[in-house]
Design an enzyme around this catalytic site. Structure first.
Site, PDB file in Angstrom:
ATOM      1  N   GLY A   9     -57.637 -69.123  37.460  1.00 48.52           N
ATOM      2  CA  GLY A   9     -58.789 -69.112  37.629  1.00 48.52           C
ATOM      3  C   GLY A   9     -59.358 -67.989  38.360  1.00 48.52           C
ATOM      4  N   ILE A  36     -57.982 -68.523  31.560  1.00 50.27           N
ATOM      5  CA  ILE A  36     -57.954 -68.680  30.257  1.00 50.27           C
ATOM      6  C   ILE A  36     -58.209 -67.894  29.089  1.00 50.27           C
ATOM      7  CG2 ILE A  36     -59.940 -69.958  30.050  1.00 50.27           C
ATOM      8  CD1 ILE A  36     -57.779 -72.308  28.833  1.00 50.27           C
ATOM      9  N   TYR A 143     -67.390 -84.857  38.962  1.00 47.71           N
ATOM     10  CA  TYR A 143     -66.795 -83.412  39.850  1.00 47.71           C
ATOM     11  C   TYR A 143     -66.466 -84.036  41.316  1.00 47.71           C
ATOM     12  CZ  TYR A 143     -66.961 -78.975  42.309  1.00 47.71           C
ATOM     13  OH  TYR A 143     -66.438 -77.937  43.115  1.00 47.71           O
ATOM     14  N   LYS A 147     -62.746 -84.422  42.840  1.00 46.18           N
ATOM     15  CA  LYS A 147     -62.321 -83.767  43.915  1.00 46.18           C
ATOM     16  C   LYS A 147     -61.767 -84.540  45.196  1.00 46.18           C
ATOM     17  CE  LYS A 147     -63.069 -79.450  43.171  1.00 46.18           C
ATOM     18  NZ  LYS A 147     -62.168 -78.427  43.121  1.00 46.18           N
ATOM     19  N   ILE A 173     -71.461 -71.448  47.237  1.00 43.16           N
ATOM     20  CA  ILE A 173     -71.158 -70.226  47.479  1.00 43.16           C
ATOM     21  C   ILE A 173     -72.060 -69.464  47.004  1.00 43.16           C
ATOM     22  CG2 ILE A 173     -69.320 -68.750  47.710  1.00 43.16           C
ATOM     23  CD1 ILE A 173     -68.333 -70.903  49.162  1.00 43.16           C
TER      24      ILE A 173
HETATM   25  C1  AKB Z   1     -71.355 -76.882  42.604  1.00 41.10           C
HETATM   26  O1  AKB Z   1     -72.493 -76.925  42.918  1.00 41.10           O
HETATM   27  O2  AKB Z   1     -70.821 -77.865  41.638  1.00 41.10           O
HETATM   28  C2  AKB Z   1     -70.229 -76.430  43.426  1.00 41.10           C
HETATM   29  C3  AKB Z   1     -69.758 -77.011  44.696  1.00 41.10           C
HETATM   30  C4  AKB Z   1     -70.857 -77.537  45.751  1.00 41.10           C
HETATM   31  O3  AKB Z   1     -68.647 -77.396  44.631  1.00 41.10           O
HETATM   32  N1  AKB Z   1     -70.790 -75.105  44.046  1.00 41.10           N
END
Ligand code: AKB
Length: 313
Positions: A9, A36, A143, A147, A173
């Site tokens: 990645g 990828i 997500y 995680k 970030i």
């Molecule tokens: C997102 O906004 O999905 C990412 C995170 C906070 O992991 N930047």
């Protein structure tokens, strides 16, 4: 320090800058970038580049053997906003890639693994301010679910099989070299690009939405510092809370106005507002500061100066 590093990645927001920094430390030929699809020209000519699907364990193993890889940084992932649209795909990419890499470490093909977690592991029931390392974690996004599951897997492989896996819970970030894609904190990157180019920005979060954030330089340094820390100093093998700054869209806009006085911001919250509302507004990262001496360098003001200077030149 001699390591051969494979980055999965590498063309993404963090991968791109991490690859450059790791190449400057370990030597261009010792850092194999992969993604990828093809990455930017600089990355592809400054050192080895391979096309790798991060969910394909056999191809990863072939590359590990070809280059005698000792460490893998797994950065391929689907971020929060996109994952809500493609839950199954997000789960498959985020989990299959992690289990493939953890298995390679368990089978002793590699020595060390880096895998990023996120503030998305927290949810609406988590204390919002100064969120501690250990607290209620009931994520409400696809997500976040991937995680938090990944964190449990990392800890499990460490405890059961002695895998040296290290991880950080990244806040949003912010960078100017490579744009992120599909995240909820992405507004804090777009706002700078639009401010410099158009002098205005329509924000998809409301003006008072406070989120934890960090400048890319600090994120890259934290990642490498954690990977270089002595194993006995890395006491948390799920993932470390990591923090630098926190601000609202209103606050970042007024910081930008100090440099671009005519800058205008408008607000049109969309589905990402609900995701942002489920996350903490600030993070307590005292364990990282204590265990491996983490310290951030950029605040909102110094980050803004640096980004605007670079985008203008
Ligand atoms: C997102 O906004 O999905 C990412 C995170 C906070 O992991 N930047």
């Amino acid at each position: 320090m001699s390591e051969t590093i494979l980055i999965l990645g590498a063309s993404g927001q963090i991968g791109n800058e991490l690859t450059q920094k790791l190449r400057s430390i370990y030597g261009n030929n010792n850092v194999i970038a992969s993604d990828i699809k093809e990455g930017n020209k600089d990355m592809m000519v400054s050192g080895p580049f391979e096309i790798i699907d991060a969910t394909d364990k056999e191809t990863i193993l072939k590359m590990v053997k070809k280059y005698k890889v000792s460490q893998i940084y797994l950065l391929a992932a689907m971020l929060s906003a996109t994952a809500e649209k493609f839950p199954q795909k997000a789960w498959n990419l985020n989990m299959t890639s992690l289990l493939a890499v953890l298995d390679l470490a368990k089978e002793k093909h590699i020595k060390q693994v880096y895998w990023p977690s996120s503030i998305a592991v927290f949810g609406p029931t988590t204390p919002k301010k100064n969120t501690p390392q250990k607290t209620i974690m009931e994520p409400s996004t696809v997500y976040g679910i991937s995680k938090i599951s990944g964190e449990f897997w990392c800890n499990y492989y460490h405890e059961k099989f002695g895998v040296d896996v290290r991880s950080l819970r990244y806040p949003g970030i912010i960078s100017w070299k490579t744009k992120p894609g599909g995240g909820t904190t992405d507004y804090a990157v777009d706002i700078y690009f639009k401010a410099v180019k158009d002098g205005s920005y329509e924000c998809f979060l409301s003006e008072k939405t406070r989120l934890p954030m960090m400048y890319m330089n600090d994120a890259v340094n934290a990642t490498i510092q954690l990977m270089q820390a002595k194993s006995e100093d890395v006491k948390i093998r799920s993932s470390y809370n990591l923090a630098a700054i926190d601000f609202t869209p209103e606050e970042i806009a007024s910081e930008i106005k100090k440099h671009i006085p005519d800058f205008k911001i408008t607000y049109k919250p969309d589905f990402r507002q609900q995701i942002a509302d489920s996350w903490p507004s600030s993070i307590n990262d005292s364990e990282a500061r204590k265990d491996w001496k983490w310290k951030h360098s950029f605040d909102l003001s110094s980050m803004t100066i640096d980004i605007i200077k670079n985008l203008k030149s």
